[in-house]
Design a protein around this motif. Sequence first.
Motif, PDB file in Angstrom:
ATOM      1  N   ARG A 168     -34.784  -7.538 127.714  1.00 30.12           N
ATOM      2  CA  ARG A 168     -33.422  -7.579 128.049  1.00 30.12           C
ATOM      3  C   ARG A 168     -32.218  -8.053 127.226  1.00 30.12           C
ATOM      4  NH1 ARG A 168     -32.913 -11.143 133.427  1.00 30.12           N
ATOM      5  NH2 ARG A 168     -30.829  -9.937 133.592  1.00 30.12           N
ATOM      6  N   ILE A 169     -32.640  -8.474 126.026  1.00 30.35           N
ATOM      7  CA  ILE A 169     -31.611  -9.255 125.095  1.00 30.35           C
ATOM      8  C   ILE A 169     -30.627  -8.183 124.607  1.00 30.35           C
ATOM      9  CG2 ILE A 169     -33.429 -10.584 124.377  1.00 30.35           C
ATOM     10  CD1 ILE A 169     -33.907  -9.111 121.890  1.00 30.35           C
ATOM     11  N   PHE A 170     -30.690  -6.935 124.619  1.00 27.73           N
ATOM     12  CA  PHE A 170     -29.687  -6.074 124.016  1.00 27.73           C
ATOM     13  C   PHE A 170     -28.806  -5.729 125.516  1.00 27.73           C
ATOM     14  CE2 PHE A 170     -32.940  -5.496 120.609  1.00 27.73           C
ATOM     15  CZ  PHE A 170     -32.117  -5.763 119.753  1.00 27.73           C
TER      16      PHE A 170
ATOM     17  N   PRO B  63     -38.655 -15.948 124.988  1.00 26.74           N
ATOM     18  CA  PRO B  63     -39.678 -15.635 126.031  1.00 26.74           C
ATOM     19  C   PRO B  63     -39.901 -14.454 126.452  1.00 26.74           C
ATOM     20  CG  PRO B  63     -38.245 -17.485 126.663  1.00 26.74           C
ATOM     21  CD  PRO B  63     -37.663 -17.026 125.413  1.00 26.74           C
ATOM     22  N   GLY B  64     -41.238 -14.120 126.372  1.00 31.17           N
ATOM     23  CA  GLY B  64     -41.403 -12.611 126.745  1.00 31.17           C
ATOM     24  C   GLY B  64     -40.771 -11.988 127.877  1.00 31.17           C
ATOM     25  N   GLU B  65     -40.469 -12.805 128.968  1.00 31.01           N
ATOM     26  CA  GLU B  65     -39.799 -12.074 130.282  1.00 31.01           C
ATOM     27  C   GLU B  65     -38.338 -11.951 129.888  1.00 31.01           C
ATOM     28  OE1 GLU B  65     -39.645 -16.696 131.097  1.00 31.01           O
ATOM     29  OE2 GLU B  65     -41.029 -15.232 129.986  1.00 31.01           O
TER      30      GLU B  65
ATOM     31  N   ILE C 267     -32.250  -0.525 116.338  1.00 31.16           N
ATOM     32  CA  ILE C 267     -32.443  -2.151 116.073  1.00 31.16           C
ATOM     33  C   ILE C 267     -33.623  -2.540 117.081  1.00 31.16           C
ATOM     34  CG2 ILE C 267     -30.421  -2.592 117.288  1.00 31.16           C
ATOM     35  CD1 ILE C 267     -30.153  -5.189 115.811  1.00 31.16           C
ATOM     36  N   THR C 268     -34.428  -3.217 116.726  1.00 32.10           N
ATOM     37  CA  THR C 268     -35.720  -3.538 117.808  1.00 32.10           C
ATOM     38  C   THR C 268     -35.677  -4.989 117.404  1.00 32.10           C
ATOM     39  OG1 THR C 268     -37.254  -3.042 116.023  1.00 32.10           O
ATOM     40  CG2 THR C 268     -36.586  -1.255 117.870  1.00 32.10           C
ATOM     41  N   CYS C 269     -36.680  -5.360 118.106  1.00 29.24           N
ATOM     42  CA  CYS C 269     -36.962  -7.125 118.171  1.00 29.24           C
ATOM     43  C   CYS C 269     -38.226  -7.285 118.427  1.00 29.24           C
ATOM     44  CB  CYS C 269     -36.010  -8.045 119.157  1.00 29.24           C
ATOM     45  SG  CYS C 269     -36.265  -9.654 119.090  1.00 29.24           S
ATOM     46  N   GLU C 270     -39.061  -8.120 117.697  1.00 31.55           N
ATOM     47  CA  GLU C 270     -40.408  -8.677 118.020  1.00 31.55           C
ATOM     48  C   GLU C 270     -40.141 -10.113 117.936  1.00 31.55           C
ATOM     49  OE1 GLU C 270     -43.179  -7.010 115.491  1.00 31.55           O
ATOM     50  OE2 GLU C 270     -42.659  -4.932 116.050  1.00 31.55           O
ATOM     51  N   SER C 271     -41.019 -10.733 118.952  1.00 32.01           N
ATOM     52  CA  SER C 271     -40.790 -12.148 118.881  1.00 32.01           C
ATOM     53  C   SER C 271     -42.014 -13.007 119.708  1.00 32.01           C
ATOM     54  CB  SER C 271     -39.624 -12.654 119.789  1.00 32.01           C
ATOM     55  OG  SER C 271     -39.426 -13.943 119.644  1.00 32.01           O
ATOM     56  N   THR C 272     -42.313 -13.994 119.065  1.00 39.47           N
ATOM     57  CA  THR C 272     -43.318 -14.673 119.533  1.00 39.47           C
ATOM     58  C   THR C 272     -43.053 -16.196 119.967  1.00 39.47           C
ATOM     59  OG1 THR C 272     -45.198 -13.672 118.424  1.00 39.47           O
ATOM     60  CG2 THR C 272     -46.040 -15.567 119.190  1.00 39.47           C
TER      61      THR C 272
ATOM     62  N   THR D 256     -38.938 -15.144 115.277  1.00 45.09           N
ATOM     63  CA  THR D 256     -38.398 -13.697 115.715  1.00 45.09           C
ATOM     64  C   THR D 256     -38.008 -12.963 114.578  1.00 45.09           C
ATOM     65  OG1 THR D 256     -37.478 -14.582 117.877  1.00 45.09           O
ATOM     66  CG2 THR D 256     -36.572 -12.676 116.963  1.00 45.09           C
ATOM     67  N   THR D 257     -38.359 -11.538 114.837  1.00 45.00           N
ATOM     68  CA  THR D 257     -37.999 -10.448 113.739  1.00 45.00           C
ATOM     69  C   THR D 257     -37.197  -9.551 114.177  1.00 45.00           C
ATOM     70  OG1 THR D 257     -39.988 -10.908 112.433  1.00 45.00           O
ATOM     71  CG2 THR D 257     -38.898  -8.855 112.012  1.00 45.00           C
ATOM     72  N   PHE D 258     -35.937  -9.158 113.672  1.00 40.83           N
ATOM     73  CA  PHE D 258     -34.915  -8.215 114.185  1.00 40.83           C
ATOM     74  C   PHE D 258     -35.242  -7.306 112.903  1.00 40.83           C
ATOM     75  CE2 PHE D 258     -33.035 -11.073 117.071  1.00 40.83           C
ATOM     76  CZ  PHE D 258     -32.694 -10.317 118.039  1.00 40.83           C
ATOM     77  N   THR D 259     -35.286  -5.969 113.635  1.00 37.82           N
ATOM     78  CA  THR D 259     -35.654  -4.766 112.571  1.00 37.82           C
ATOM     79  C   THR D 259     -34.528  -3.747 112.715  1.00 37.82           C
ATOM     80  OG1 THR D 259     -37.667  -5.272 112.549  1.00 37.82           O
ATOM     81  CG2 THR D 259     -37.288  -3.209 111.681  1.00 37.82           C
ATOM     82  N   ILE D 260     -33.795  -3.480 111.549  1.00 37.84           N
ATOM     83  CA  ILE D 260     -32.597  -2.362 111.875  1.00 37.84           C
ATOM     84  C   ILE D 260     -33.374  -1.291 110.890  1.00 37.84           C
ATOM     85  CG2 ILE D 260     -30.508  -1.745 111.119  1.00 37.84           C
ATOM     86  CD1 ILE D 260     -29.874  -4.709 111.691  1.00 37.84           C
ATOM     87  N   THR D 261     -33.466  -0.088 111.361  1.00 33.51           N
ATOM     88  CA  THR D 261     -33.772   1.073 110.626  1.00 33.51           C
ATOM     89  C   THR D 261     -32.624   1.983 110.482  1.00 33.51           C
ATOM     90  OG1 THR D 261     -35.959   0.933 111.617  1.00 33.51           O
ATOM     91  CG2 THR D 261     -35.427   3.076 110.332  1.00 33.51           C
ATOM     92  N   LEU D 262     -32.250   2.283 109.177  1.00 33.83           N
ATOM     93  CA  LEU D 262     -31.288   3.465 108.715  1.00 33.83           C
ATOM     94  C   LEU D 262     -31.659   4.261 107.895  1.00 33.83           C
ATOM     95  CD1 LEU D 262     -28.705   0.665 108.087  1.00 33.83           C
ATOM     96  CD2 LEU D 262     -28.535   2.257 110.302  1.00 33.83           C
TER      97      LEU D 262
END
Length: 203
Positions: free
Chosen positions: A153-155, A147-149, A184-189, A194-200
Amino acid sequence: QADHVPMVRRFQSDKLLGEISRENESVTRQVGAIQDETNRMERIVQDFLSFARPSEPNLERISVTEFLEEIHALALPEMSTRDISLVIGRTVEARLRLDQEQLKQVFLNLIRNAAEACPEGGEIILSSERAGKNVILTVIDNGSGIPGEYLDRIFDPFFSKKKAGTGLGLAICRNIVETHHGRITCESTEGKGTTFTITLEAI
């Protein structure tokens, strides 16, 4: 009348065995509940220690493709029991300098979270791509979404909507990624996934 004595004794014996069996079942359930609670408390303590005292990464050169293949092999049996499809999508041949055990912890956590959000027959995709000097690794699911709200806060430490959650899993993941100088970031609908992205940084 004496002929009935063995039968009476057998009945009494069967009754006693039945009572013992019921008592044993009750004890077994109680012991199982205690073990479950003990395991839960151990996980909480371990999560707290991992968050409060993160260990320094033991960095080594790792192939991105081989790393994803190992994660896939580790998580596949559990996902199969949940009727979740775990696949490796598009990937890139590159090398990273990382602590393999710590990053395994991150990916297995993300995959388990994704599985909990997926319906039976759901799908989780592991992938990687090159973006300039960086490698982007993703964990994508087609589950219920966040949920968008809650998304911002998920991290946060101790934030969890799970009844048995400690709220430290994703906070630990972020700590580990940041000790690798990554992000690390997250996008979700909600309702779509949901997509978790880790950039290294690649080497």
